[in-house]
Design an enzyme around this catalytic site. Structure first.
Site, short mmCIF file in Angstrom:
data_model
loop_
_atom_site.label_atom_id
_atom_site.label_comp_id
_atom_site.label_asym_id
_atom_site.label_seq_id
_atom_site.Cartn_x
_atom_site.Cartn_y
_atom_site.Cartn_z
N LYS A 88 -45.80 39.31 1.14
CA LYS A 88 -46.12 37.88 1.16
C LYS A 88 -47.43 37.59 0.42
O LYS A 88 -48.20 38.52 0.13
CB LYS A 88 -46.19 37.41 2.62
CG LYS A 88 -44.85 37.51 3.35
CD LYS A 88 -44.92 36.88 4.74
CE LYS A 88 -43.57 36.91 5.44
NZ LYS A 88 -43.57 36.16 6.72
N TYR A 104 -35.31 30.63 4.42
CA TYR A 104 -35.74 30.38 5.79
C TYR A 104 -34.93 29.23 6.43
O TYR A 104 -35.46 28.50 7.27
CB TYR A 104 -37.24 30.08 5.83
CG TYR A 104 -38.11 31.33 5.65
CD1 TYR A 104 -37.87 32.49 6.38
CD2 TYR A 104 -39.19 31.33 4.78
CE1 TYR A 104 -38.66 33.62 6.23
CE2 TYR A 104 -39.99 32.46 4.62
CZ TYR A 104 -39.72 33.60 5.35
OH TYR A 104 -40.50 34.72 5.20
N ASN A 133 -48.06 37.13 8.21
CA ASN A 133 -47.79 38.46 8.77
C ASN A 133 -47.36 39.49 7.72
O ASN A 133 -46.60 40.41 8.02
CB ASN A 133 -46.78 38.33 9.92
CG ASN A 133 -45.50 37.66 9.49
OD1 ASN A 133 -45.29 37.42 8.30
ND2 ASN A 133 -44.62 37.38 10.43
N HIS A 155 -42.04 40.20 4.72
CA HIS A 155 -40.70 39.83 5.19
C HIS A 155 -39.83 41.08 5.09
O HIS A 155 -39.91 41.81 4.09
CB HIS A 155 -40.08 38.74 4.31
CG HIS A 155 -38.60 38.60 4.53
ND1 HIS A 155 -38.10 37.85 5.57
CD2 HIS A 155 -37.54 39.17 3.91
CE1 HIS A 155 -36.77 37.95 5.56
NE2 HIS A 155 -36.40 38.75 4.56
N GLU A 173 -29.68 38.63 1.22
CA GLU A 173 -31.04 38.37 0.72
C GLU A 173 -31.28 39.08 -0.62
O GLU A 173 -31.93 38.52 -1.52
CB GLU A 173 -32.07 38.81 1.76
CG GLU A 173 -32.05 37.92 2.99
CD GLU A 173 -33.03 38.36 4.08
OE1 GLU A 173 -33.63 39.46 3.95
OE2 GLU A 173 -33.19 37.60 5.05
N1 UDP Z 1 -42.95 32.19 11.60
C1 UDP Z 1 -44.01 31.38 11.97
N2 UDP Z 1 -44.12 31.04 13.31
C2 UDP Z 1 -43.27 31.49 14.25
C3 UDP Z 1 -42.19 32.30 13.87
C4 UDP Z 1 -42.06 32.64 12.53
O1 UDP Z 1 -44.80 30.97 11.15
O2 UDP Z 1 -43.44 31.14 15.44
C5 UDP Z 1 -42.82 32.61 10.18
C6 UDP Z 1 -43.35 34.01 9.94
O3 UDP Z 1 -43.99 34.05 8.67
C7 UDP Z 1 -42.09 34.83 9.97
C8 UDP Z 1 -41.12 33.88 9.27
O4 UDP Z 1 -41.47 32.61 9.78
O5 UDP Z 1 -42.25 36.07 9.32
C9 UDP Z 1 -39.66 34.16 9.53
O6 UDP Z 1 -39.43 34.15 10.91
P1 UDP Z 1 -38.42 35.17 11.58
O7 UDP Z 1 -38.20 34.71 12.97
O8 UDP Z 1 -37.25 35.38 10.69
O9 UDP Z 1 -39.32 36.50 11.68
P2 UDP Z 1 -39.33 37.85 10.81
O10 UDP Z 1 -37.91 38.20 10.50
O11 UDP Z 1 -40.16 37.60 9.58
O12 UDP Z 1 -39.99 38.86 11.71
MG MG Z 2 -36.44 37.03 9.72
#
Ligand code: UDP
Ligand code: MG
Length: 153
Positions: free
Chosen positions: A9, A49, A112, A115, A126
């Site tokens: 990211k 997303y 974080n 991805h 993806e």
């Molecule tokens: N995200 C966020 N707040 C939240 C949950 C997710 O900003 O409460 C963002 C974060 O950058 C995350 C992305 O949305 O990596 C995608 O969310 P997902 O639930 O798919 O998590 P991931 O697969 O990235 O662990």
């Molecule tokens: Mg995810």
């Protein structure tokens, strides 16, 4: 062998963690088969997303993912989807276990670092979103027999 998508990211790039994060996947034994640096757009983020579009934080997430270029990587290996997912750690990085990428380099639920695809089915979708067939490099990994049993290759 499975293939999975990792997106380094914007925060990973800006904080100078690209080499460190890629190095972790390399050292684990995963094989890098495609990689490119791109500036993401609203159009592609709305699709990528889509499962979060109704969330109040969605505009912040989209802005964060456009704040600088990202690095797209396809990693290949035995059970690669789950291995990479486990290496990334919990989404909410303040809760991520030390030793994971998020647990070592991030404090945030949004910013974080990486991805990672969450299932084999989504990995395929993806990867097709970001790569075309000619982006993939086909090359021999001479150490595979030191990394895997015959039935894992
Ligand atoms: N995200 C966020 N707040 C939240 C949950 C997710 O900003 O409460 C963002 C974060 O950058 C995350 C992305 O949305 O990596 C995608 O969310 P997902 O639930 O798919 O998590 P991931 O697969 O990235 O662990
Ligand atoms: Mg995810």
């Amino acid at each position: 062998m499975e293939r999975t998508l990792v997106i380094l990211k914007p925060g990973c790039l800006q904080r100078g963690l690209v080499g460190e994060v890629i190095s972790r996947f390399e050292k684990r034994g995963l094989k890098l088969v495609a990689m490119k640096m791109v500036q993401l757009t609203d159009e592609i983020l709305d699709v990528h997303y889509a499962h979060l579009k109704e969330k109040p934080f969605f505009p912040w997430l989209r802005d964060g993912m456009k704040a600088a270029p990202v690095i797209l990587c396809c990693w290949e290996g035995y059970s690669a989807v789950q291995v990479v997912r486990d290496m990334a750690g919990a989404t909410r990085a303040s809760k991520a276990v030390p030793g994971t990428i998020r647990g070592d380099f991030s404090m945030s639920a949004q910013e974080n670092i990486v991805h990672t695809s969450d299932s084999l089915e989504n990995a395929t979708i993806e990867l097709d979103r970001f790569f075309v067939e000619s982006d993939y490099c086909d090359y021999i990994s001479p150490l595979d027999s030191y990394k895997y049993a015959p039935d894992e290759m």
